[in-house]
Every structure is written in structure tokens, then in C-alpha cells.
Design a protein around this motif. Structure first.
Motif, PDB file in Angstrom:
ATOM      1  N   PRO A 230       0.498  10.999  -6.195  1.00 16.96           N
ATOM      2  CA  PRO A 230      -0.738  10.268  -5.868  1.00 16.96           C
ATOM      3  C   PRO A 230      -0.747   8.912  -6.568  1.00 16.96           C
ATOM      4  O   PRO A 230       0.020   8.686  -7.514  1.00 16.96           O
ATOM      5  CB  PRO A 230      -1.839  11.183  -6.415  1.00 16.96           C
ATOM      6  N   PRO A 231      -1.603   7.983  -6.131  1.00 17.23           N
ATOM      7  CA  PRO A 231      -1.618   6.630  -6.705  1.00 17.23           C
ATOM      8  C   PRO A 231      -1.741   6.601  -8.224  1.00 17.23           C
ATOM      9  O   PRO A 231      -1.065   5.811  -8.894  1.00 17.23           O
ATOM     10  CB  PRO A 231      -2.831   5.982  -6.023  1.00 17.23           C
ATOM     11  N   GLU A 232      -2.589   7.485  -8.792  1.00 15.29           N
ATOM     12  CA  GLU A 232      -2.851   7.426 -10.232  1.00 15.29           C
ATOM     13  C   GLU A 232      -1.680   7.901 -11.078  1.00 15.29           C
ATOM     14  O   GLU A 232      -1.676   7.719 -12.304  1.00 15.29           O
ATOM     15  CB  GLU A 232      -4.103   8.244 -10.582  1.00 15.29           C
ATOM     16  N   ARG A 233      -0.658   8.469 -10.464  1.00 16.30           N
ATOM     17  CA  ARG A 233       0.500   8.952 -11.226  1.00 16.30           C
ATOM     18  C   ARG A 233       1.754   8.134 -10.958  1.00 16.30           C
ATOM     19  O   ARG A 233       2.861   8.572 -11.287  1.00 16.30           O
ATOM     20  CB  ARG A 233       0.747  10.434 -10.891  1.00 16.30           C
ATOM     21  N   ARG A 234       1.595   6.964 -10.392  1.00 13.32           N
ATOM     22  CA  ARG A 234       2.767   6.139 -10.066  1.00 13.32           C
ATOM     23  C   ARG A 234       3.052   5.050 -11.097  1.00 13.32           C
ATOM     24  O   ARG A 234       3.996   4.282 -10.935  1.00 13.32           O
ATOM     25  CB  ARG A 234       2.587   5.511  -8.678  1.00 13.32           C
ATOM     26  N   GLY A 235       2.223   4.953 -12.130  1.00 15.14           N
ATOM     27  CA  GLY A 235       2.458   3.942 -13.159  1.00 15.14           C
ATOM     28  C   GLY A 235       2.203   2.532 -12.688  1.00 15.14           C
ATOM     29  O   GLY A 235       2.794   1.581 -13.202  1.00 15.14           O
ATOM     30  N   MET A 236       1.318   2.398 -11.685  1.00 15.64           N
ATOM     31  CA  MET A 236       1.018   1.090 -11.097  1.00 15.64           C
ATOM     32  C   MET A 236      -0.476   0.824 -11.161  1.00 15.64           C
ATOM     33  O   MET A 236      -1.289   1.746 -11.218  1.00 15.64           O
ATOM     34  CB  MET A 236       1.470   1.029  -9.634  1.00 15.64           C
ATOM     35  N   ALA A 237      -0.837  -0.437 -11.163  1.00 15.40           N
ATOM     36  CA  ALA A 237      -2.238  -0.850 -11.060  1.00 15.40           C
ATOM     37  C   ALA A 237      -2.317  -1.957 -10.017  1.00 15.40           C
ATOM     38  O   ALA A 237      -1.405  -2.780  -9.908  1.00 15.40           O
ATOM     39  CB  ALA A 237      -2.766  -1.346 -12.399  1.00 15.40           C
TER      40      ALA A 237
ATOM     41  N   PRO B 174       0.995   6.577   3.462  1.00 13.85           N
ATOM     42  CA  PRO B 174       2.183   7.435   3.410  1.00 13.85           C
ATOM     43  C   PRO B 174       3.343   6.852   4.207  1.00 13.85           C
ATOM     44  O   PRO B 174       3.143   6.194   5.226  1.00 13.85           O
ATOM     45  CB  PRO B 174       1.692   8.741   4.036  1.00 13.85           C
ATOM     46  N   ALA B 175       4.540   7.121   3.728  1.00 14.13           N
ATOM     47  CA  ALA B 175       5.752   6.729   4.452  1.00 14.13           C
ATOM     48  C   ALA B 175       6.155   7.861   5.389  1.00 14.13           C
ATOM     49  O   ALA B 175       5.826   9.029   5.166  1.00 14.13           O
ATOM     50  CB  ALA B 175       6.879   6.422   3.482  1.00 14.13           C
ATOM     51  N   CYS B 176       6.865   7.505   6.455  1.00 14.16           N
ATOM     52  CA  CYS B 176       7.369   8.533   7.366  1.00 14.16           C
ATOM     53  C   CYS B 176       8.889   8.661   7.285  1.00 14.16           C
ATOM     54  O   CYS B 176       9.490   9.438   8.023  1.00 14.16           O
ATOM     55  CB  CYS B 176       6.933   8.229   8.801  1.00 14.16           C
TER      56      CYS B 176
ATOM     57  N   ILE C 178       3.864  -1.596 -13.644  1.00 17.73           N
ATOM     58  CA  ILE C 178       3.969  -2.362 -12.401  1.00 17.73           C
ATOM     59  C   ILE C 178       2.577  -2.817 -11.990  1.00 17.73           C
ATOM     60  O   ILE C 178       1.641  -2.012 -11.930  1.00 17.73           O
ATOM     61  CB  ILE C 178       4.602  -1.498 -11.288  1.00 17.73           C
ATOM     62  N   LEU C 179       2.445  -4.101 -11.703  1.00 21.84           N
ATOM     63  CA  LEU C 179       1.175  -4.694 -11.285  1.00 21.84           C
ATOM     64  C   LEU C 179       1.299  -5.136  -9.833  1.00 21.84           C
ATOM     65  O   LEU C 179       2.193  -5.915  -9.484  1.00 21.84           O
ATOM     66  CB  LEU C 179       0.843  -5.894 -12.167  1.00 21.84           C
ATOM     67  N   LEU C 180       0.417  -4.628  -8.970  1.00 19.12           N
ATOM     68  CA  LEU C 180       0.421  -4.962  -7.553  1.00 19.12           C
ATOM     69  C   LEU C 180      -0.743  -5.898  -7.260  1.00 19.12           C
ATOM     70  O   LEU C 180      -1.883  -5.631  -7.649  1.00 19.12           O
ATOM     71  CB  LEU C 180       0.301  -3.690  -6.705  1.00 19.12           C
ATOM     72  N   LEU C 181      -0.461  -6.988  -6.562  1.00 16.34           N
ATOM     73  CA  LEU C 181      -1.459  -8.032  -6.301  1.00 16.34           C
ATOM     74  C   LEU C 181      -1.558  -8.268  -4.797  1.00 16.34           C
ATOM     75  O   LEU C 181      -0.638  -8.804  -4.177  1.00 16.34           O
ATOM     76  CB  LEU C 181      -1.050  -9.328  -7.011  1.00 16.34           C
ATOM     77  N   ASP C 182      -2.683  -7.851  -4.216  1.00 19.95           N
ATOM     78  CA  ASP C 182      -2.867  -7.950  -2.764  1.00 19.95           C
ATOM     79  C   ASP C 182      -3.669  -9.212  -2.432  1.00 19.95           C
ATOM     80  O   ASP C 182      -4.892  -9.175  -2.375  1.00 19.95           O
ATOM     81  CB  ASP C 182      -3.579  -6.700  -2.243  1.00 19.95           C
ATOM     82  N   GLU C 183      -2.973 -10.324  -2.228  1.00 15.95           N
ATOM     83  CA  GLU C 183      -3.597 -11.621  -1.927  1.00 15.95           C
ATOM     84  C   GLU C 183      -4.813 -11.865  -2.828  1.00 15.95           C
ATOM     85  O   GLU C 183      -5.922 -12.106  -2.338  1.00 15.95           O
ATOM     86  CB  GLU C 183      -3.987 -11.701  -0.445  1.00 15.95           C
TER      87      GLU C 183
ATOM     88  N   ARG D 224       0.829  -1.211   0.000  1.00 14.10           N
ATOM     89  CA  ARG D 224       0.000   0.000   0.000  1.00 14.10           C
ATOM     90  C   ARG D 224       0.867   1.267   0.000  1.00 14.10           C
ATOM     91  O   ARG D 224       0.465   2.289  -0.553  1.00 14.10           O
ATOM     92  CB  ARG D 224      -0.942  -0.002   1.209  1.00 14.10           C
ATOM     93  N   THR D 225       2.031   1.187   0.589  1.00  9.94           N
ATOM     94  CA  THR D 225       2.936   2.331   0.558  1.00  9.94           C
ATOM     95  C   THR D 225       3.502   2.517  -0.842  1.00  9.94           C
ATOM     96  O   THR D 225       3.629   3.647  -1.336  1.00  9.94           O
ATOM     97  CB  THR D 225       4.072   2.144   1.582  1.00  9.94           C
TER      98      THR D 225
END
Length: 368
Positions: free
Chosen positions: A74-81, A57-59, A157-162, A50-51
């Protein structure tokens, strides 16, 4: 020559209030690779995903993609789905509308949306389903729709959350191979969160094992399975049988003995693997790598521990036996029926033993 990483994390830290969840993550991910973030609940793997995606957000630390700092993007500008665990499909939309939703938000022309969605429907085995409501689909079909929606925007980049956790066992096994095949076909970099070690090993070419917000080990499936670097990794990767031994050096070999069990002695040849110093050690081994000897005969270069069969369970194709010994209880897989109350000797070949210096302040972790 090694490829430049597409994703680079340096000292990444995340906290929820006073609770630090990620404690300095350093990780480089190469383009086109399939990486599994593996660990039990609470280890930080979902927070890390999620980070990366921008939802948490990261600290501290940094996240770069292709050398560009995306920490404040923001999420939509990170080149990820992302494919979410719940799929997060719109129930009032058709299959095609769900799959094309991200393209619509990006104001892609309708003919191009239709072309991409049709191509994905064909590739994902959903031809003829475009006009159906997602409420009419099976779990496996919904999972394909969620995957198609993510791929439609052509992410790097493709992110797969379980993504397979809500499927039944048979479909889950099938989808493991399908997702891996699709990832290779598209050439995207994929990052999977899972607590299932078999799933990680089947799907990924690199496994990152997390332990309480830190990386415990990174390697290929074979490396983390055959050569765990800590007791935690050994136990999580299936070597859950643990016995305390005393180690001594003799003629260049490590000799293991179990105090109070004179016949339990084995020599480990130097094979290049890191060995702990002489002294107290804890030894891990897998149920399927040991054998059960009910004849009492000696056998080979193995650690042999006499005991009594406490109970037997049928696994389908074999039996899981609980053995009680003077140095603990062990679970051993046995090919033929065994009987509770019989005497038996646990025999573990020397190469199947994972040896670590014993830390009295921390017992071996046994993941559920």
C-alpha cells in the motif's frame, strides 16, 4: 562505479479498461537524483507517478525499491511521500498540525513531532506561521507547507505532482530553485511530474520524456535539449520549426537541400552525432537559434531560406517574427524591430539543425 538504483521499473504497464496508458516502462533511478517526468497532457507521466506511489495499480511489469518488490504494497509502506498538485492541506488544521499530520499517524511522540516541525518551519522560511490557519497563507506558503508535510516523515523518495502549476509566474520561478535546494539538502530522491520543459531543465538532473505511454528519451537536461533522438523530442524541447529537405552524402558529409529553393543548401560536418541515411529528411530548429537577414547578403555555413515577414510580435527584449516561405512558415526571434511585408532570409547555422529521417506516416508532433 555506478550506484545501484533506488527505484527500478521493468516492463511496467498500466491500463484503464481497454485503454493501455503505460506500455512497458523500463527506468532505473539512482539514489539522491532529481528526475523529471516530462511530456504533454495524456502522455502517461501522472499515471506513472501514481503507479509508483501505489494509488494506481499496474497490470504488468515490476516496481522495486532498494531491490524489494513493492508492487503489492500500500502507499504508506512504500517509503515515499507525495506533494499533490492541489497541495491537499487540511483547512481546519494549523500549519504545524498539517506538517505533523503524517508523523501523528505514525504515532511519533509529540516532542519529536514538535522538533521536526519546528526545524522544517525554519528551513522553509515559515517561522512564526506554525499556529496560523492554512487558509491565511499565500499560494507559495501553502506549497511550502505541503512540501514540509511530505519531508516531515523523512521519506527516501519524494514525489512531486506538478506542485508549481497553481502558483503565479514570479513565485513559480522562485520555488523551482527552492525545491531543488531542499532536495539536495535532504538528499532525498525526487521525482517530478511536469509539462513545462524549462521547469524540468532547471530542477532535474535527469529528464525522462514520455510519448503516448512510452519513454521517448532519457538524459541530462543538456542531452535532451542539444541532442534530441526523435522529431517528437526535438519539437517538445523547443525545436518547433520544421522543414522538409533532401539529404545526400558527399565526401563524408551530409548535404541538405530544399527542393524548389536552390539557395537553400548546407553541409553538416561529421561530429559524432547520429545522422540519417540519404533521402527524405525533416529538419527541426529553434526560433532563437536562427537569425533573420533583411540585407540579402550571404552568410556562413547556414541553411538559408528566403521569405517574407508576415507578422511581428514584441516579446520584451526582442521580437518574434513569422516568416512565410515557399517551404513553410517559420517563427524566428529577432533582436530589433522588423516590419510585416519586408523580404527577409531565415538563416540557421548548421550546428543548430536537428535532422531526422522523414516518416511519411507520421508528421512532426508540435506540442501546444
Amino acid at each position: 562505479m555506478l550506484a545501484e538504483p533506488i527505484i527500478s521499473l521493468r516492463g511496467l504497464r498500466v491500463a484503464y479498461g481497454a485503454n493501455e496508458v503505460l506500455k512497458g516502462i523500463d527506468l532505473a533511478i539512482t539514489p539522491g537524483s532529481f528526475v523529471a517526468l516530462l511530456g504533454p497532457s495524456g502522455c502517461g507521466k501522472t499515471t506513472l507517478l501514481r503507479t509508483l506511489s501505489g494509488f494506481t495499480p499496474a497490470c504488468g511489469g515490476s516496481i522495486t525499491v532498494n531491490g524489494r518488490d513493492i508492487q503489492d504494497e500500500p502507499p504508506e509502506r512504500r517509503g515515499m511521500a507525495m506533494v499533490f498538485q492541489s497541495y491537499a492541506l487540511w483547512s481546519h488544521m494549523s500549519v504545524a498540525q498539517n506538517m505533523g499530520y503524517g508523523l501523528k499517524l505514525r504515532r511519533v511522540p509529540k516532542p519529536e513531532i514538535r522538533r521536526r516541525v519546528d526545524d522544517l518551519l525554519s528551513m522553509l522560511g515559515l517561522e512564526g506561521y506554525g499556529d496560523r490557519s492554512v487558509n491565511e497563507l499565500s499560494g507559495g506558503q501553502r506549497q511550502r507547507v505541503a512540501l514540509g508535510r511530505a519531508l516531515a516523515v523523512e521519506p527516501e523518495i519524494l514525489l512531486l505532482d506538478e506542485p508549481l502549476s497553481n502558483l503565479d509566474a514570479r513565485i513559480r520561478l522562485q520555488m523551482r530553485h527552492e525545491i531543488r535546494s531542499i532536495q539536495q539538502q535532504f538528499g532525498v530522491t525526487a521525482i517530478l511530474v511536469t509539462h513545462d520543459r524549462e521547469e524540468a531543465m532547471v530542477m532535474a538532473d535527469q529528464v525522462v520524456i514520455l510519448d503516448q505511454g512510452r519513454i521517448a528519451q532519457i538524459g541530462s537536461p543538456e542531452e535532451v535539449y542539444q541532442h534530441p533522438v526523435t522529431p517528437y523530442v526535438a519539437a517538445f524541447m523547443g525545436a518547433e520549426n520544421v522543414v522538409d529537405c533532401e539529404a545526400e552524402r558527399d565526401a563524408g558529409q551530409l548535404v541538405l537541400r530544399i527542393p524548389g529553393v536552390p539557395q537553400a543548401c548546407v553541409r553538416l560536418a561529421e561530429d559524432g552525432a547520429p545522422r540519417p541515411p540519404a533521402g527524405p529528411v525533416q529538419v527541426h530548429f529553434r526560433s532563437e537559434m536562427a537569425s533573420l537577414d533583411t540585407s540579402g547578403s550571404a552568410g556562413g555555413d547556414s541553411l538559408r531560406i528566403p521569405g517574407t515577414i508576415a507578422q511581428v510580435s514584441y516579446l520584451g527584449g526582442g521580437y518574434r517574427c513569422e516568416i512565410r516561405t515557399d517551404c513553410g512558415h517559420f517563427f524566428i526571434d529577432h533582436p530589433t524591430p522588423a516590419h510585416a511585408g519586408d523580404l527577409a532570409t531565415v538563416s540557421v547555422p548548421a550546428p543548430a539543425l536537428h535532422v531526422f529521417a522523414r516518416d511519411p506516416a507520421r508528421a512532426a508532433l508540435r506540442p501546444s
